[in-house]
Motif scaffolding. Structure first.
Motif, PDB file in Angstrom:
ATOM      1  N   THR A 117       0.883  -1.424   0.059  1.00  0.00           N
ATOM      2  CA  THR A 117       0.125   0.201  -0.167  1.00  0.00           C
ATOM      3  C   THR A 117       0.675   1.106  -0.146  1.00  0.00           C
ATOM      4  N   CYS A 118       2.058   1.235   0.045  1.00  0.00           N
ATOM      5  CA  CYS A 118       2.946   2.335  -0.170  1.00  0.00           C
ATOM      6  C   CYS A 118       4.243   2.117  -0.418  1.00  0.00           C
ATOM      7  N   MET A 127       2.713   2.623   9.209  1.00  0.00           N
ATOM      8  CA  MET A 127       1.411   1.944   9.142  1.00  0.00           C
ATOM      9  C   MET A 127       1.724   0.585   9.761  1.00  0.00           C
ATOM     10  N   GLU A 128       2.959  -0.106   9.886  1.00  0.00           N
ATOM     11  CA  GLU A 128       2.901  -1.254  10.662  1.00  0.00           C
ATOM     12  C   GLU A 128       2.978  -0.959  12.263  1.00  0.00           C
ATOM     13  N   GLU A 129       3.542   0.197  12.659  1.00  0.00           N
ATOM     14  CA  GLU A 129       3.445   0.446  13.959  1.00  0.00           C
ATOM     15  C   GLU A 129       1.734   0.640  14.507  1.00  0.00           C
ATOM     16  N   VAL A 133       2.154  -3.941  15.079  1.00  0.00           N
ATOM     17  CA  VAL A 133       3.170  -4.824  14.866  1.00  0.00           C
ATOM     18  C   VAL A 133       4.366  -4.607  15.824  1.00  0.00           C
ATOM     19  N   ASP A 134       4.795  -5.656  16.377  1.00  0.00           N
ATOM     20  CA  ASP A 134       6.041  -5.551  17.275  1.00  0.00           C
ATOM     21  C   ASP A 134       7.277  -4.943  16.663  1.00  0.00           C
ATOM     22  N   GLU A 135       8.164  -3.952  17.588  1.00  0.00           N
ATOM     23  CA  GLU A 135       9.250  -3.335  16.886  1.00  0.00           C
ATOM     24  C   GLU A 135      10.152  -4.176  16.229  1.00  0.00           C
ATOM     25  N   CYS A 139       8.911  -4.563   9.246  1.00  0.00           N
ATOM     26  CA  CYS A 139       9.469  -4.835   8.116  1.00  0.00           C
ATOM     27  C   CYS A 139       9.233  -6.266   7.478  1.00  0.00           C
ATOM     28  N   HIS A 140       9.099  -7.359   8.620  1.00  0.00           N
ATOM     29  CA  HIS A 140       9.101  -8.816   8.250  1.00  0.00           C
ATOM     30  C   HIS A 140       8.077  -8.959   6.785  1.00  0.00           C
ATOM     31  N   ARG A 141       6.924  -8.649   7.093  1.00  0.00           N
ATOM     32  CA  ARG A 141       5.984  -8.540   6.327  1.00  0.00           C
ATOM     33  C   ARG A 141       6.324  -8.181   4.711  1.00  0.00           C
TER      34      ARG A 141
END
Length: 179
Positions: A117-118, A127-129, A133-135, A139-141
């Motif tokens: 999406t970006c 977005m993940e934060e 999503v755990d720190e 970026c894993h995904r």
């Protein structure tokens, strides 16, 4: 190869196996071995696609981490994808047309935007934060899905290029032409 249901399903099975392998390699390089996102991505794609890229080429992706030296700009996974596509599809002489590689890179952009999406590192991480999503997993995904997107564009390239229209070629950006 015929376009029979069996042939299509074999092709789709091969595609899915390639994508799964690329994703597994990407997270292995990223999470388990500690490479940054573009390094993990280019290594995973090189291995999964059988490119046998030199360490010099792989190291060239290092500067894209964190959106370019940590600046949060364009995602290093996306940059590694542009490198992979260029290694395979870019022209090798100035008289050759750049549009096939350009077209595939635009396809990569489109698929990346659809899935992630970006395009900017800072936006992906924000977005993940927001998603909780755990720190340690930021970026894993993106690394896994991005590597799979890159491998998918490579796998689909013949079909994509076969379906290019004259309008696609005509609309290819030509940044060095006089207006």
């Amino acid at each position: 190869m015929e376009n029979t249901p069996a042939a299509v399903s074999k092709k789709e099975a091969a595609r899915e196996a390639l994508l799964a392998r690329t994703g597994e390699l990407a997270i292995h390089y990223y999470q388990e071995l500690g490479f940054h996102c573009p390094e993990a991505t280019i290594r995973a794609c090189s291995d999964a696609l059988g490119l046998h890229l030199s360490e010099e080429v792989i190291r060239a992706a290092s500067g894209f981490m964190g959106g370019g030296g940590g600046m949060g700009e364009r995602c290093g996974v996306m940059e590694a994808g542009c490198m992979i596509l260029s290694v395979i599809f870019a022209r090798v002489a100035p008289f050759q047309e750049p549009w096939p590689n350009n077209y595939l890179i635009r396809t990569l952009h489109s698929r990346f935007m659809e899935k992630i999406t970006c395009l900017h590192c800072r936006d992906i991480q924000a977005m993940e934060e927001r998603e909780g999503v755990d720190e340690d997993c930021l970026c894993h995904r993106t690394v896994v899905e991005g590597a799979k997107i890159i491998a998918g564009v490579v796998f689909d390239a013949d079909e994509l290029l076969k379906n290019v229209t004259e309008a696609d070629i005509e609309n290819d950006p030509k940044p060095f032409e006089d207006e």
